[in-house]
Design a protein around this motif. Structure first.
Motif, PDB file in Angstrom:
ATOM      1  N   SER A  82     -24.726 -41.471  45.533  1.00  0.00           N
ATOM      2  CA  SER A  82     -24.861 -40.780  44.481  1.00  0.00           C
ATOM      3  C   SER A  82     -23.646 -40.398  44.854  1.00  0.00           C
ATOM      4  N   TRP A  83     -23.112 -39.833  43.857  1.00  0.00           N
ATOM      5  CA  TRP A  83     -21.489 -39.437  43.861  1.00  0.00           C
ATOM      6  C   TRP A  83     -21.562 -37.396  44.162  1.00  0.00           C
ATOM      7  N   THR A  84     -21.318 -36.200  44.276  1.00  0.00           N
ATOM      8  CA  THR A  84     -20.935 -34.904  43.871  1.00  0.00           C
ATOM      9  C   THR A  84     -19.353 -34.621  43.266  1.00  0.00           C
ATOM     10  N   ASP A  85     -19.494 -34.109  42.623  1.00  0.00           N
ATOM     11  CA  ASP A  85     -18.567 -33.655  41.538  1.00  0.00           C
ATOM     12  C   ASP A  85     -17.559 -33.443  42.409  1.00  0.00           C
ATOM     13  N   THR A  86     -17.151 -33.563  43.577  1.00  0.00           N
ATOM     14  CA  THR A  86     -15.960 -33.091  43.823  1.00  0.00           C
ATOM     15  C   THR A  86     -15.464 -34.476  44.242  1.00  0.00           C
ATOM     16  N   GLU A  87     -16.462 -35.667  44.516  1.00  0.00           N
ATOM     17  CA  GLU A  87     -16.308 -36.616  45.245  1.00  0.00           C
ATOM     18  C   GLU A  87     -15.719 -37.484  43.843  1.00  0.00           C
ATOM     19  N   LEU A  88     -15.716 -37.393  42.345  1.00  0.00           N
ATOM     20  CA  LEU A  88     -15.785 -37.991  41.825  1.00  0.00           C
ATOM     21  C   LEU A  88     -13.849 -37.366  40.927  1.00  0.00           C
ATOM     22  N   VAL A  89     -13.991 -35.857  41.169  1.00  0.00           N
ATOM     23  CA  VAL A  89     -13.085 -35.226  40.272  1.00  0.00           C
ATOM     24  C   VAL A  89     -11.781 -35.135  41.631  1.00  0.00           C
ATOM     25  N   ALA A  90     -12.278 -35.414  42.459  1.00  0.00           N
ATOM     26  CA  ALA A  90     -10.985 -35.982  43.877  1.00  0.00           C
ATOM     27  C   ALA A  90     -10.138 -37.596  42.958  1.00  0.00           C
ATOM     28  N   GLN A  91     -11.110 -38.060  42.490  1.00  0.00           N
ATOM     29  CA  GLN A  91     -10.397 -39.313  41.532  1.00  0.00           C
ATOM     30  C   GLN A  91      -9.489 -38.848  40.532  1.00  0.00           C
ATOM     31  N   CYS A  92      -9.561 -37.953  40.114  1.00  0.00           N
ATOM     32  CA  CYS A  92      -9.020 -37.433  38.748  1.00  0.00           C
ATOM     33  C   CYS A  92      -7.438 -36.693  40.162  1.00  0.00           C
ATOM     34  N   PHE A  93      -7.664 -36.469  40.793  1.00  0.00           N
ATOM     35  CA  PHE A  93      -6.961 -35.727  41.073  1.00  0.00           C
ATOM     36  C   PHE A  93      -5.300 -36.563  41.764  1.00  0.00           C
ATOM     37  N   VAL A  94      -5.817 -37.812  42.456  1.00  0.00           N
ATOM     38  CA  VAL A  94      -5.130 -38.862  42.916  1.00  0.00           C
ATOM     39  C   VAL A  94      -4.369 -39.784  42.017  1.00  0.00           C
ATOM     40  N   PHE A  95      -5.420 -39.672  40.541  1.00  0.00           N
ATOM     41  CA  PHE A  95      -5.239 -40.289  39.347  1.00  0.00           C
ATOM     42  C   PHE A  95      -3.818 -39.579  38.478  1.00  0.00           C
ATOM     43  N   PHE A  96      -3.799 -38.069  38.477  1.00  0.00           N
ATOM     44  CA  PHE A  96      -2.832 -37.388  38.355  1.00  0.00           C
ATOM     45  C   PHE A  96      -1.831 -37.686  38.894  1.00  0.00           C
ATOM     46  N   VAL A  97      -1.258 -37.581  40.236  1.00  0.00           N
ATOM     47  CA  VAL A  97      -0.445 -37.739  41.062  1.00  0.00           C
ATOM     48  C   VAL A  97       0.211 -39.028  40.659  1.00  0.00           C
ATOM     49  N   ALA A  98      -0.372 -39.815  40.341  1.00  0.00           N
ATOM     50  CA  ALA A  98       0.439 -41.275  40.672  1.00  0.00           C
ATOM     51  C   ALA A  98       0.949 -41.841  39.197  1.00  0.00           C
ATOM     52  N   GLY A  99       0.013 -41.041  37.955  1.00  0.00           N
ATOM     53  CA  GLY A  99      -0.217 -41.092  36.800  1.00  0.00           C
ATOM     54  C   GLY A  99       0.862 -40.705  36.668  1.00  0.00           C
ATOM     55  N   TYR A 100       0.704 -39.172  36.771  1.00  0.00           N
ATOM     56  CA  TYR A 100       1.823 -38.569  36.110  1.00  0.00           C
ATOM     57  C   TYR A 100       3.559 -38.100  37.044  1.00  0.00           C
ATOM     58  N   GLU A 101       3.747 -38.440  37.949  1.00  0.00           N
ATOM     59  CA  GLU A 101       4.933 -38.239  38.908  1.00  0.00           C
ATOM     60  C   GLU A 101       5.176 -39.476  39.038  1.00  0.00           C
ATOM     61  N   GLY A 102       4.329 -40.634  39.722  1.00  0.00           N
ATOM     62  CA  GLY A 102       5.043 -41.639  39.858  1.00  0.00           C
ATOM     63  C   GLY A 102       5.317 -42.716  37.974  1.00  0.00           C
ATOM     64  N   ILE A 103       5.049 -42.680  37.519  1.00  0.00           N
ATOM     65  CA  ILE A 103       4.941 -43.360  36.605  1.00  0.00           C
ATOM     66  C   ILE A 103       5.843 -42.993  35.210  1.00  0.00           C
ATOM     67  N   ALA A 104       6.533 -41.464  35.271  1.00  0.00           N
ATOM     68  CA  ALA A 104       7.770 -41.206  34.833  1.00  0.00           C
ATOM     69  C   ALA A 104       9.124 -40.979  36.277  1.00  0.00           C
ATOM     70  N   ASN A 105       8.455 -41.465  37.791  1.00  0.00           N
ATOM     71  CA  ASN A 105       9.826 -41.903  38.196  1.00  0.00           C
ATOM     72  C   ASN A 105      10.324 -42.962  38.020  1.00  0.00           C
ATOM     73  N   ALA A 106       8.887 -44.413  37.926  1.00  0.00           N
ATOM     74  CA  ALA A 106       9.411 -45.894  37.751  1.00  0.00           C
ATOM     75  C   ALA A 106      10.091 -45.521  36.590  1.00  0.00           C
ATOM     76  N   ALA A 107       9.700 -45.148  35.737  1.00  0.00           N
ATOM     77  CA  ALA A 107       9.605 -45.548  34.730  1.00  0.00           C
ATOM     78  C   ALA A 107      11.889 -44.591  33.919  1.00  0.00           C
ATOM     79  N   ASN A 108      11.911 -43.905  34.590  1.00  0.00           N
ATOM     80  CA  ASN A 108      13.314 -43.244  35.442  1.00  0.00           C
ATOM     81  C   ASN A 108      14.424 -44.205  35.383  1.00  0.00           C
ATOM     82  N   PHE A 109      13.713 -44.804  36.750  1.00  0.00           N
ATOM     83  CA  PHE A 109      14.872 -45.849  37.165  1.00  0.00           C
ATOM     84  C   PHE A 109      14.472 -47.190  36.150  1.00  0.00           C
ATOM     85  N   PHE A 110      13.771 -47.234  35.580  1.00  0.00           N
ATOM     86  CA  PHE A 110      13.573 -48.485  34.577  1.00  0.00           C
ATOM     87  C   PHE A 110      14.072 -48.494  33.263  1.00  0.00           C
TER      88      PHE A 110
END
Length: 531
Positions: free
Chosen positions: A314-342
């Motif tokens: 069973s997962w808590t709200d904090t444990e599940l929402v944490a997945q959104c945080f890391v998805f946000f950091v990687a998906g927002y900054e990570g993909i934008a930075n990669a596409a910038n070089f591309f």
């Protein structure tokens, strides 16, 4: 007099402790028989980065040049010894064959100190990581990606509409493309991960965009200093309660997810995005029903079941929402930075840009006015070759692993090295990607390396833009889908051309966070003649 003596004793103790910390592990690799560069007091092997003569990306790319014939070498991450694996066959042993000995990453965000990121998939350890990975894996199958693809394409179309409007009003646009791409990736993450419609092209100062820029700005000196201190002195940062990311911004994002979950629960709303998938995970109804054989391209990694079992945790709200945080950091900054070089690479390689345009134009005509879809995206072979080659040249510096129980590595017939519990290793993927033995003429962009006729020639485990083994990137399909969609829409509609102020050749920003460009990448977008 007594006070003066106590002060002197305290100073002596402090000086001694600093000296111990600064010379710690001085003979570590001497005793273990590995070649290494002599470390400097406190900062280990990082003097060129501290002097801002190079970047972590470039340092890691060139890490093997002093020992080109070694398969293992020593490196001092400040004063922490790290075994660097220079041989892809040994990388295979530790990341796949003996994965259970090297299951965890280095701890940066602990669950207790920073639960919002410490509970994310990238930070979790041992069985809890396995359980979360098993819980989330069904969220990133091809069938789930089909639904999210529509959201991504809609955002890319909004980007094109915005650019065409700007060009109609002002003529061909010279843009700092990272700013443009940040709006694209933010809108995608907003709709796919947080379940909110942002449209930052119309509302350029919306709260979501402002919060994102505040939370994740890797050009920020403060963020770089905090990251550096977190790497050097994590216990001190924890003692002082200094977290890497802004507390107010994290609270804002967390509130969006929890409020969205609550509203959907009350109104029985179903929307195929990350919020819905997390709600299913919380209820234990998320199942793996994907039968797709596609991998969304050469650069993706296969989902592995090594050590995995179906979990009933069973997962808590904090444990599940944490997945959104890391998805946000990687998906927002990570993909934008990669596409910038591309986009930079397409600009300075017009022959590749035009060949890609030909494939995309033919695909666009076959759609007969319909929007791009997931199936069509998978059929664009040259686009996949180009993106695969982009990721070879511009992937992250290295993969890290922590040894969780003693393991003796045997290699080259009669050689062996024993990893002790707690030892840290690096697999420097950028070194492999830029090694002419594995990829001839590595600084040149050659998409044909990844053609159907040639990709079988690539030595296994020398290409790993999304990681190796079971601890690979769970969202590689999503990242590739978004990158390809962005490139598809930009190349279809615009010529990418340099300006007088565009930095060519591109130089890397110096420091520990990256890869980022030294200066903002400026590209002129000129409408295609058929528009």
């Amino acid at each position: 007099m007594l006070t003066e003596v106590l002060v002197l004793v305290a100073l002596a103790i402090i000086i001694y402790l600093v000296y111990r910390a600064g010379t710690k592990n001085e003979n570590y690799f001497v005793e273990r028989g590995l070649k290494f560069k002599k470390p400097l007091f406190l900062i280990g092997n990082y003097l060129p980065i501290f002097l801002r003569k190079t970047s972590l990306f470039e340092y890691t790319r060139d890490i093997s040049k002093d020992f080109p014939n070694e398969k293992l070498m020593g490196h001092f991450d400040f004063r922490r010894p790290i075994v660097v694996i220079l041989d892809p066959e040994i990388a295979k042993q530790v990341s796949v064959k003996n994965f259970e000995h090297f299951i965890n990453h280095q701890e940066i965000f602990s669950e207790a100190f920073d639960p919002d990121f410490g509970n994310s998939l990238i930070a979790l350890k041992d069985q809890k990581w396995k359980d979360m990975r098993s819980t989330l894996s069904p969220a990133f199958t091809g069938s789930k990606m089909r639904h999210m693809c529509d959201f991504i394409v809609e955002t890319c179309e909004q980007m094109v509409d915005y650019l065409e409007m700007e060009i109609d009003l002002k003529g061909p646009q010279t843009l700092e493309v990272k700013e443009l791409l940040s709006r694209v990736t933010l809108d995608v993450i907003g709709t796919c991960a947080f379940g909110v419609q942002v449209n930052s092209f119309k509302d350029t100062k919306n709260e979501f965009f402002i919060t994102a820029k505040k939370l994740v700005n890797f050009r920020s000196k403060l963020l770089q200093i905090k990251f550096l201190m977190l790497m050097m002195m994590p216990k001190v940062m924890e003692l002082l309660n200094i977290k890497l990311f802004d507390k107010t911004s994290k609270f804002f994002l967390k509130s969006i997810v929890l409020n969205s979950m609550k509203m959907r629960e009350e109104k029985k709303i179903i929307r195929p995005d990350m919020v819905h998938l997390l709600m299913e995970a919380k209820k234990g109804t998320l199942t793996h029903t994907d039968n797709d054989k596609d991998t969304a391209g050469f650069a993706t990694v296969e989902e592995s079941s090594i050590g995995m079992t179906t979990t009933k945790r069973s997962w808590t709200d904090t444990e599940l929402v944490a997945q959104c945080f890391v998805f946000f950091v990687a998906g927002y900054e990570g993909i934008a930075n990669a596409a910038n070089f591309f986009l930079y690479e397409l600009m300075v390689n017009p022959d590749i840009q035009e060949k890609l345009y030909e494939e995309i134009t033919e695909s666009h005509q076959n759609l007969e006015g319909k929007s791009l879809n997931y199936e069509t995206l998978q059929k664009l072979k040259y686009l996949d070759m180009v993106v695969s080659e982009f990721f070879r040249k511009w992937s992250g510096p290295a993969l890290d692993r922590i040894c969780t129980r003693d393991f003796t590595l045997k290699y080259d017939g009669d050689k062996e090295y024993t990893f002790k519990k707690g030892d840290m290793i690096w697999i420097p993927t950028v070194t492999y990607h830029h090694n002419p033995k594995f990829f001839p003429d590595p600084e040149k962009l050659i998409p044909e390396r990844f053609s159907d006729e040639n990709k079988h020639l690539i030595q296994p485990f020398t290409y790993a833009p999304f990681g190796l083994g079971p601890r690979n990137c769970i969202a590689s399909r999503f990242a590739l889908m978004e990158i390809k969609s962005i490139l598809y829409h930009v190349v279809l509609n615009f010529h990418l051309e340099p300006t007088e102020k565009t930095q060519i050749p591109l130089k890397m920003g110096k420091g520990f966070i990256g890869p980022i460009s030294d200066k903002p990448i400026l590209i002129q977008l000129r409408p295609r003649e058929n528009k």
